[in-house]
Design a protein around this motif. Sequence first.
Motif, PDB file in Angstrom:
ATOM      1  N   PHE A  95       0.850  -1.197   0.124  1.00 49.77           N
ATOM      2  CA  PHE A  95      -0.037  -0.012   0.163  1.00 49.77           C
ATOM      3  C   PHE A  95       0.912   1.167  -0.050  1.00 49.77           C
ATOM      4  O   PHE A  95       0.433   2.232  -0.315  1.00 49.77           O
ATOM      5  N   THR A  96       2.174   1.132   0.465  1.00 46.53           N
ATOM      6  CA  THR A  96       3.058   2.470   0.389  1.00 46.53           C
ATOM      7  C   THR A  96       3.625   2.634  -0.765  1.00 46.53           C
ATOM      8  O   THR A  96       3.932   3.606  -1.352  1.00 46.53           O
ATOM      9  N   ILE A  97       3.915   1.256  -1.718  1.00 48.05           N
ATOM     10  CA  ILE A  97       4.548   1.403  -3.007  1.00 48.05           C
ATOM     11  C   ILE A  97       3.561   1.625  -4.150  1.00 48.05           C
ATOM     12  O   ILE A  97       4.105   2.189  -5.106  1.00 48.05           O
ATOM     13  N   TYR A  98       2.288   1.114  -3.860  1.00 51.87           N
ATOM     14  CA  TYR A  98       1.687   1.005  -5.136  1.00 51.87           C
ATOM     15  C   TYR A  98       0.096   1.888  -5.119  1.00 51.87           C
ATOM     16  O   TYR A  98      -0.322   1.764  -3.941  1.00 51.87           O
ATOM     17  N   ASP A  99      -0.086   2.567  -6.172  1.00 50.30           N
ATOM     18  CA  ASP A  99      -1.601   3.234  -6.169  1.00 50.30           C
ATOM     19  C   ASP A  99      -2.163   2.275  -7.391  1.00 50.30           C
ATOM     20  O   ASP A  99      -1.856   1.479  -7.763  1.00 50.30           O
ATOM     21  N   ASN A 100      -3.635   2.496  -7.304  1.00 50.40           N
ATOM     22  CA  ASN A 100      -4.645   2.038  -8.109  1.00 50.40           C
ATOM     23  C   ASN A 100      -4.509   0.349  -8.144  1.00 50.40           C
ATOM     24  O   ASN A 100      -4.050  -0.347  -9.466  1.00 50.40           O
ATOM     25  N   ILE A 101      -4.352  -0.272  -7.022  1.00 48.60           N
ATOM     26  CA  ILE A 101      -4.281  -1.675  -6.890  1.00 48.60           C
ATOM     27  C   ILE A 101      -5.408  -2.351  -7.598  1.00 48.60           C
ATOM     28  O   ILE A 101      -6.505  -2.183  -7.262  1.00 48.60           O
ATOM     29  N   LYS A 102      -5.298  -3.414  -8.374  1.00 52.08           N
ATOM     30  CA  LYS A 102      -6.278  -4.310  -8.575  1.00 52.08           C
ATOM     31  C   LYS A 102      -5.874  -5.786  -8.393  1.00 52.08           C
ATOM     32  O   LYS A 102      -4.700  -6.248  -8.406  1.00 52.08           O
ATOM     33  N   SER A 103      -6.851  -6.385  -7.465  1.00 50.17           N
ATOM     34  CA  SER A 103      -6.592  -7.649  -7.256  1.00 50.17           C
ATOM     35  C   SER A 103      -7.689  -8.720  -8.001  1.00 50.17           C
ATOM     36  O   SER A 103      -8.892  -8.391  -7.888  1.00 50.17           O
ATOM     37  N   ARG A 104      -7.025  -9.592  -8.292  1.00 49.49           N
ATOM     38  CA  ARG A 104      -8.048 -10.626  -9.188  1.00 49.49           C
ATOM     39  C   ARG A 104      -7.670 -11.913  -8.672  1.00 49.49           C
ATOM     40  O   ARG A 104      -6.518 -12.540  -8.797  1.00 49.49           O
ATOM     41  N   VAL A 105      -8.730 -12.762  -8.640  1.00 51.04           N
ATOM     42  CA  VAL A 105      -8.718 -14.293  -8.240  1.00 51.04           C
ATOM     43  C   VAL A 105      -9.436 -14.842  -9.296  1.00 51.04           C
ATOM     44  O   VAL A 105     -10.378 -14.592  -9.704  1.00 51.04           O
ATOM     45  N   GLN A 106      -8.785 -15.796  -9.950  1.00 46.55           N
ATOM     46  CA  GLN A 106      -9.234 -16.642 -11.096  1.00 46.55           C
ATOM     47  C   GLN A 106     -10.035 -17.641 -10.495  1.00 46.55           C
ATOM     48  O   GLN A 106      -9.977 -18.581  -9.787  1.00 46.55           O
ATOM     49  N   SER A 107     -11.458 -17.388 -10.734  1.00 43.34           N
ATOM     50  CA  SER A 107     -12.651 -18.102  -9.886  1.00 43.34           C
ATOM     51  C   SER A 107     -12.614 -19.629 -10.399  1.00 43.34           C
ATOM     52  O   SER A 107     -12.929 -20.537  -9.646  1.00 43.34           O
ATOM     53  N   SER A 108     -12.192 -19.833 -11.478  1.00 45.64           N
ATOM     54  CA  SER A 108     -11.982 -21.428 -12.046  1.00 45.64           C
ATOM     55  C   SER A 108     -11.106 -22.016 -11.488  1.00 45.64           C
ATOM     56  O   SER A 108     -11.030 -23.215 -11.379  1.00 45.64           O
ATOM     57  N   THR A 109     -10.260 -21.402 -10.562  1.00 39.99           N
ATOM     58  CA  THR A 109      -9.055 -22.145  -9.537  1.00 39.99           C
ATOM     59  C   THR A 109      -9.359 -22.479  -8.284  1.00 39.99           C
ATOM     60  O   THR A 109      -8.560 -22.857  -7.724  1.00 39.99           O
ATOM     61  N   ILE A 110     -10.488 -21.806  -7.617  1.00 35.60           N
ATOM     62  CA  ILE A 110     -10.705 -21.771  -6.337  1.00 35.60           C
ATOM     63  C   ILE A 110     -11.007 -23.239  -6.022  1.00 35.60           C
ATOM     64  O   ILE A 110     -11.935 -23.912  -6.688  1.00 35.60           O
ATOM     65  N   SER A 111     -10.647 -23.796  -5.102  1.00 39.74           N
ATOM     66  CA  SER A 111     -10.595 -24.972  -4.642  1.00 39.74           C
ATOM     67  C   SER A 111     -10.717 -24.806  -2.968  1.00 39.74           C
ATOM     68  O   SER A 111      -9.947 -24.456  -2.295  1.00 39.74           O
ATOM     69  N   ILE A 112     -11.982 -25.716  -2.515  1.00 38.91           N
ATOM     70  CA  ILE A 112     -12.059 -25.488  -1.177  1.00 38.91           C
ATOM     71  C   ILE A 112     -12.261 -26.982  -0.640  1.00 38.91           C
ATOM     72  O   ILE A 112     -13.142 -27.504  -0.883  1.00 38.91           O
TER      73      ILE A 112
END
Length: 161
Positions: free
Chosen positions: A90-107
């Motif tokens: 949060f100190t080094i970057y602005d405009n952060i985008k966080s993406r999780v590939q839903s097809s890769t989620i395993s629970i």
Amino acid sequence: PLKSGSPSFENNDYAGCVRAMEQALRLDPNNPPARDLLFRADTALSQQDILGLIQQRCRAEERGDLQGVLRPVAPGRTAEDERAKYSMIFTIYDNIKSRVQSSTISIRFSDRTHATATFYQAIQGTSRKDGTLKTPFYGQKTWDLVKLANGWQIVKIQEQS
């Protein structure tokens, strides 16, 4: 109760099914079909909760909300490590985008109160130093989770980039 639980499960009324199966097990604690249906319904509800937790955390990352990122993490070493890592991001970057590939989620559930979630995530942001788009993290994350009275908590995080 067993007869009412099965239709509830089939209609995706997992909470209703859990209530019915808990009642059935109070009457007959050694009822294998009731135990099985309770596990399946409860973990279906928990899977929805964990998927929501992943989404909430991504949104907190994008807002630069350190408290939001840390909220689901159990106190201790994991929380300290996450605080240090995200304070830096949060100190080094602005405009952060966080993406999780839903097809890769395993629970996976070892029981009704212990789960492991594995997924691929990319975190990108604009460098405050030179204005270029960078990727501080891309890889697989594995969360070990424990269900407490107030919801699921992350007790351990492993990352492979």
